[in-house]
Design a protein around this motif. Sequence first.
Motif, short mmCIF file in Angstrom:
data_model
loop_
_atom_site.label_atom_id
_atom_site.label_comp_id
_atom_site.label_asym_id
_atom_site.label_seq_id
_atom_site.Cartn_x
_atom_site.Cartn_y
_atom_site.Cartn_z
N ALA A 39 0.83 -1.21 0.00
CA ALA A 39 0.00 0.00 0.00
C ALA A 39 0.86 1.26 0.00
N PRO A 40 0.39 2.33 -0.64
CA PRO A 40 1.13 3.60 -0.59
C PRO A 40 1.08 4.19 0.81
N THR A 41 2.02 5.05 1.12
CA THR A 41 2.06 5.71 2.42
C THR A 41 1.11 6.90 2.42
N ARG A 42 0.12 6.88 3.31
CA ARG A 42 -0.88 7.94 3.39
C ARG A 42 -1.30 8.13 4.84
N ASP A 43 -2.06 9.19 5.07
CA ASP A 43 -2.64 9.42 6.40
C ASP A 43 -3.88 8.53 6.52
N GLU A 44 -3.81 7.53 7.39
CA GLU A 44 -4.88 6.53 7.47
C GLU A 44 -5.38 6.37 8.90
N MET A 45 -6.63 5.90 9.01
CA MET A 45 -7.17 5.48 10.29
C MET A 45 -7.03 3.96 10.36
N ASP A 46 -6.38 3.49 11.42
CA ASP A 46 -6.04 2.07 11.55
C ASP A 46 -7.10 1.35 12.37
N PRO A 73 -9.25 9.06 5.80
CA PRO A 73 -10.34 9.96 6.18
C PRO A 73 -10.71 10.91 5.04
N THR A 74 -12.01 11.10 4.82
CA THR A 74 -12.49 12.05 3.83
C THR A 74 -13.65 12.83 4.44
N ALA A 75 -13.78 14.10 4.05
CA ALA A 75 -14.75 14.98 4.68
C ALA A 75 -16.18 14.61 4.36
N ASP A 76 -16.42 13.97 3.22
CA ASP A 76 -17.80 13.74 2.80
C ASP A 76 -18.35 12.40 3.27
N GLY A 89 -17.69 -5.03 11.27
CA GLY A 89 -17.62 -4.38 9.97
C GLY A 89 -17.84 -2.90 10.15
N MET A 90 -17.86 -2.18 9.05
CA MET A 90 -18.13 -0.74 9.11
C MET A 90 -18.85 -0.31 7.85
N THR A 91 -19.65 0.74 7.98
CA THR A 91 -20.44 1.24 6.87
C THR A 91 -20.14 2.71 6.66
N ALA A 92 -19.72 3.06 5.45
CA ALA A 92 -19.47 4.45 5.08
C ALA A 92 -20.73 5.01 4.44
N VAL A 93 -21.20 6.13 4.96
CA VAL A 93 -22.42 6.78 4.48
C VAL A 93 -22.03 8.11 3.85
N PHE A 94 -22.59 8.40 2.68
CA PHE A 94 -22.24 9.63 1.98
C PHE A 94 -23.40 10.06 1.09
N GLY A 95 -23.21 11.15 0.38
CA GLY A 95 -24.26 11.67 -0.47
C GLY A 95 -25.16 12.63 0.29
N GLU A 96 -26.01 13.36 -0.44
CA GLU A 96 -26.93 14.28 0.19
C GLU A 96 -27.87 13.54 1.13
#
Length: 288
Positions: free
Chosen positions: A87-94, A102-105, A121-128
């Motif tokens: 994986a590339p080196t990035r700012d991640e939540m482990d 992390p993303t703002a939306d 598990g985890m669920t990412a929620v996005f959109g209006e």
Amino acid sequence: MAVFGRRKKGADAAQDAATSEEVEPTTPADDASTDVDDLDAGDLDADAVDLDEPSAEDDEAARRRRSKLRPREEVDLSDGPYDSASAPTRDEMDFGSLRLVPTADIELRLDVDETSQTLTGMTAVFGEAGTSAVQLQVFAAPKTTGVWYGIRREIAEAIVAGGGTAEEVDGPLGTELHVRMPSQGPDGRTTFSPARFVGVDGPRWFLRAVLSGDAATDDGAAARAMEFVRTVVVHRGSDPRAPRERLELTLPPELMAQAQASAQEHEQHTDAPTVGPLERGPEIAETR
């Protein structure tokens, strides 16, 4: 990336705003169920064995499992999802076996087993208004064969047996399963909630993503969901594990401290009992 409390085990990634079609009431077969727990990759074949080394016991169940094994699909994972070794080196939540950017939306909702208080598990929620969601779960897999072929067949069989529909479709990460999952409304009528099951066979791991809400029906929302899936990093670890065994998820230290502080503040302002380190946040509707 905001983190909302917990979701109970068994709640799937279907949004309240998911498109549904009403039909006349139907009577499902006695032995068929479309409960999301039955569609959990970790529960579909709990007694699975590593078929890289065939068992001496050649019973019907073993033959059926072997018939669903296929080599891993040739899918380009150079743009993700990534194995932690490359994986590339990035700012991640482990989160242990999963690492997210992390993303703002995106708001993250954690799936918690109420009995064991473990993350499943985890669920990412996005959109209006949070109209799209993608649920992530990760499992162990054999060294040389993939499990997605067999898992999607089992999911499809369960949904079709319960009165729903399932169709295999080519997607950006290989074969997807597009389904309409039936459930009974309060008026006794059957409604169908669409979902897209995406599976990725990685090196000794299997990542399952379930797109729901607008992401299950709208190509633009689905593309945003897949962008998020491609940022995921899977950390398999070196411990021996049975195929389809769920890989452990843990809460990052910064979130654990935040959750504990929130729980203490809650106790100071109310006599009501708390429900543990993570307070329950808005939940995604469970489809049955």
